[in-house]
Design a protein around this motif. Structure first.
Motif, short mmCIF file in Angstrom:
data_model
loop_
_atom_site.label_atom_id
_atom_site.label_comp_id
_atom_site.label_asym_id
_atom_site.label_seq_id
_atom_site.Cartn_x
_atom_site.Cartn_y
_atom_site.Cartn_z
N ALA A 244 0.84 -1.19 0.00
CA ALA A 244 0.00 0.00 0.00
C ALA A 244 0.88 1.25 0.00
CB ALA A 244 -0.92 0.00 1.22
N PHE A 245 0.24 2.38 -0.17
CA PHE A 245 0.98 3.64 -0.28
C PHE A 245 1.46 4.19 1.04
CE2 PHE A 245 1.31 6.29 -4.12
CZ PHE A 245 1.12 5.28 -5.02
N LEU A 246 2.49 4.96 0.93
CA LEU A 246 2.97 5.74 2.07
C LEU A 246 2.41 7.14 1.87
CD1 LEU A 246 5.04 5.66 4.47
CD2 LEU A 246 6.55 6.86 2.92
N ASN A 247 1.64 7.62 2.85
CA ASN A 247 1.05 8.95 2.74
C ASN A 247 1.72 9.92 3.70
OD1 ASN A 247 -0.95 8.05 0.89
ND2 ASN A 247 -2.05 7.16 2.61
N ILE A 248 1.53 11.18 3.42
CA ILE A 248 1.98 12.21 4.33
C ILE A 248 0.73 12.95 4.77
CG2 ILE A 248 3.49 14.20 4.63
CD1 ILE A 248 5.12 11.93 3.61
N ASP A 249 0.49 12.99 6.06
CA ASP A 249 -0.73 13.61 6.58
C ASP A 249 -1.96 13.10 5.84
OD1 ASP A 249 0.80 15.15 8.30
OD2 ASP A 249 1.13 16.70 6.77
N ASN A 250 -1.98 11.80 5.66
CA ASN A 250 -3.10 11.12 5.00
C ASN A 250 -3.33 11.54 3.56
OD1 ASN A 250 -3.99 9.31 7.03
ND2 ASN A 250 -4.70 11.08 8.19
N LYS A 251 -2.34 12.17 2.97
CA LYS A 251 -2.47 12.53 1.56
C LYS A 251 -1.34 11.90 0.78
CE LYS A 251 -5.19 16.66 1.80
NZ LYS A 251 -5.12 17.00 3.23
N MET A 253 1.69 11.54 -1.35
CA MET A 253 2.85 12.41 -1.43
C MET A 253 2.97 13.00 -2.83
SD MET A 253 6.60 11.34 -0.15
CE MET A 253 6.67 9.92 -1.20
N SER A 254 3.14 14.30 -2.89
CA SER A 254 3.34 14.89 -4.21
C SER A 254 4.10 16.20 -4.09
CB SER A 254 2.00 15.14 -4.91
OG SER A 254 1.37 16.26 -4.33
N LYS A 255 4.81 16.51 -5.13
CA LYS A 255 5.61 17.73 -5.10
C LYS A 255 4.76 18.98 -4.98
CE LYS A 255 9.89 16.23 -7.15
NZ LYS A 255 10.72 16.11 -8.34
N SER A 256 3.59 18.94 -5.64
CA SER A 256 2.76 20.15 -5.63
C SER A 256 2.22 20.46 -4.24
CB SER A 256 1.61 20.00 -6.62
OG SER A 256 0.87 18.83 -6.32
N LEU A 257 2.02 19.42 -3.43
CA LEU A 257 1.53 19.65 -2.07
C LEU A 257 2.67 20.01 -1.12
CD1 LEU A 257 -1.07 16.76 -1.64
CD2 LEU A 257 -1.56 19.21 -1.63
N GLY A 258 3.88 19.89 -1.63
CA GLY A 258 5.03 20.23 -0.79
C GLY A 258 5.26 19.23 0.33
N ASN A 259 4.73 18.02 0.18
CA ASN A 259 4.93 17.01 1.23
C ASN A 259 5.76 15.85 0.70
OD1 ASN A 259 3.18 15.79 -0.50
ND2 ASN A 259 1.57 15.41 1.00
N PHE A 260 6.79 16.22 0.02
CA PHE A 260 7.62 15.26 -0.71
C PHE A 260 8.97 15.12 0.01
CE2 PHE A 260 10.49 14.02 -4.04
CZ PHE A 260 9.72 13.19 -4.84
#
Length: 454
Positions: A244-251, A253-260
RNA sequence: GGCGACAUAGCCAAGUGGUAAGGCGCGGGUCUGCAACACCCUUAUCGCCGGUUCAAAUCCGGCUGUCGCCUCCA
């Protein structure tokens, strides 16, 4: 498929940048699967590719004004460093897509010959999805679902396909892109055919386990099945494993969200063993949330295991009795059955590493309460061996290198001991602070003064 | 819209029919000159509603919430 052997393929990263912690999850998880299988005596042929030709790589190369090859070579090297830091074993083979073009062309040709693929005017080759009746069997999709959910936005080149569901096996070169000659046009392979070919070449037409991130189920793995099974006429993989995926703050991970986060960044703040522990503390099929707090908690947890392990090493070295007593021998067998038993049971339940880690903690608790100065060296060694065996399977390093302190530090520790004896605690604390500033943490245990690196 | 997954203590997380593992954190205590380590004690009835069963976190239905995939995107 073959007694005592496992053939396993894990889809690897596209090397256009440093790998991120999401990429790290399948690496850690499937490395652990491999370690367990090896622990059980299987010879594992573990293949994991690097996708080294791709739009993102080309874009990065253009950005920097260098060749695509330079980009991919650079990030393969960096990726290998990160893997080593996470204690991920190198694969038996790490094939590169660009070095397997010949085989891909052969597979595509076979698919064309069998009627499963067709070239169009510009040299693009497509896979004829409707020709493969089992298409969708992995992702539980059927052709009607796919068509009804079909997006209005169509990609360029759509009009030359026989069917919108068809996917690319070979695509023509665009200006400035790396390309290879083929019977259809100068160009490069589609992404999916790369894995089909590399799996076939290094593991054979049928394999035991094919693994990767859950995002790859559709279309990547579905398409691999279509290509491989139509080309080879055999079942492709016996088992599919998807993390399964690894999320950041339940979202996501993506560069646009800055949670990369890259593995490299995390490695600057934590020993990557902590990241490994963090990931194995959840089942691989459960979504996992990443945060600083959770890393802190993981670091503390892991430290508990390491503290216990170090205490055992210390006790063994300083044991008075050498040989095991009959009672100890019996006890050792008992705890082996108990803790290794629980550990294996967990691992054999679809690699339930979270439960397996619980067995490790239970053994640590046992060691902290039941093993002491009166235990024989052989017994302590036996308990330590059980702990190490479990941690080795998980890829967690508990064995610290014997490290010698330099003379100044040794002298400071000795001076502090003298000060403590003289009840000059001010001086003793001063020295402890001084050592702490040097990154050395002292612990006054019942067994003597121990130290560790901060 | 189609397909699918998940919902357990302050946090993370096991547990798929018999009365809630493990870890982190919090609080109390023991040990220690102090600190750290370690140890002891303490911290939940499992999203909501209904059903099946002698018995459900575990099975069925509904609801709410979160998330993933849906064709050149790894």
């Amino acid at each position: 498929m073959e007694e005592g052997k496992v053939r396993m393929y894990v889809c690897g990263p596209t090397v256009y940048n440093l790998i991120h912690i999401g990429n790290a999850r399948p690496m850690i998880v499937f490395d652990t699967v491999r370690r367990y299988l090896e622990y059980k005596g299987y010879e594992v042929n573990y293949v994991s590719n690097f996708t080294d030709v791709d739009d993102k790589i080309i874009a990065k190369a253009n950005e920097e004004g260098v060749s695509a090859e330079e980009i991919s070579k650079r990030y393969i090297e960096e990726c290998k460093k990160d893997m080593a830091a996470m204690n991920v074993k190198p694969a038996t083979t790490h094939p590169l897509a660009t070095e397997e073009i010949g085989g891909m062309i052969e597979m595509i040709q076979t698919l064309i010959d069998k009627g499963y693929a067709y070239p169009v005017a510009d040299g693009t080759v497509y896979f004829r999805v409707k020709k493969f009746s089992e298409y969708g069997k992995l992702s539980h999709k059927n052709l009607e679902d796919l068509q009804s959910g079909f997006r209005a936005l169509q990609v360029s080149g759509e009009e030359q396909k026989e069917d919108p569901l068809d996917f690319v096996l070979w695509k023509p070169k665009k200006e400035g892109e790396p390309a290879w000659p083929s019977p259809w046009c100068e160009g490069r392979p589609g992404w999916h055919i790369e894995c089909s070919e590399m799996s076939k070449k290094y593991l054979g037409e049928e394999i035991d386990i094919h693994a990767g991130g859950e995002d790859l189920i559709f279309p990547h793995h579905e398409n691999e099945i279509a290509q491989s099974e139509c080309c080879n006429g055999k079942q492709f993989a016996r088992y599919w494993m998807h993390n399964a995926f690894l999320n950041i703050d339940n979202k996501k991970m993506s560069k646009s969200l800055g949670n990369f986060f890259t593995v490299r960044e995390i490695g600057e703040q934590y020993d990557l063993q902590v990241l490994r522990f963090f990931m194995l503390n959840a089942h691989y099929r459960s979504p996992l949330n990443f945060s600083r707090d959770l890393m802190e908690a993981s670091r503390n947890s892991l430290e508990r295991i390491c503290n216990g392990a170090q205490r055992l090493q210390f006790l063994e070295k300083n044991a008075v009795a050498v040989d095991m007593t009959a009672a100890e021998s019996e006890e050792l067998q008992k705890i082996k059955n108990t803790y290794i038993g629980k550990f294996e049971e967990a691992m054999e339940d679809d690699f339930n590493t979270a439960d397996a880690i619980a067995a490790v903690f239970e053994l640590v608790k046992y060691a902290n309460t039941q093993v002491n100065e009166e235990s024989s060296g052989a017994y302590v060694h036996g308990v330590y061996g059980i702990l190490k065996q479990m941690c080795d399977v998980l890829g967690l390093i508990i064995e610290k290198e014997e490290e010698l302190l330099d003379e100044d530090v040794e002298n400071l520790i000795a001076e502090r001991q003298a000060a403590r004896k003289a009840k000059n605690f001010a001086r003793a604390d001063e020295i402890r602070d001084q050592l702490s500033d040097m990154g050395i943490i002292l612990e006054d245990t019942r067994e003597g003064v121990k130290w560790k690196r901060a």
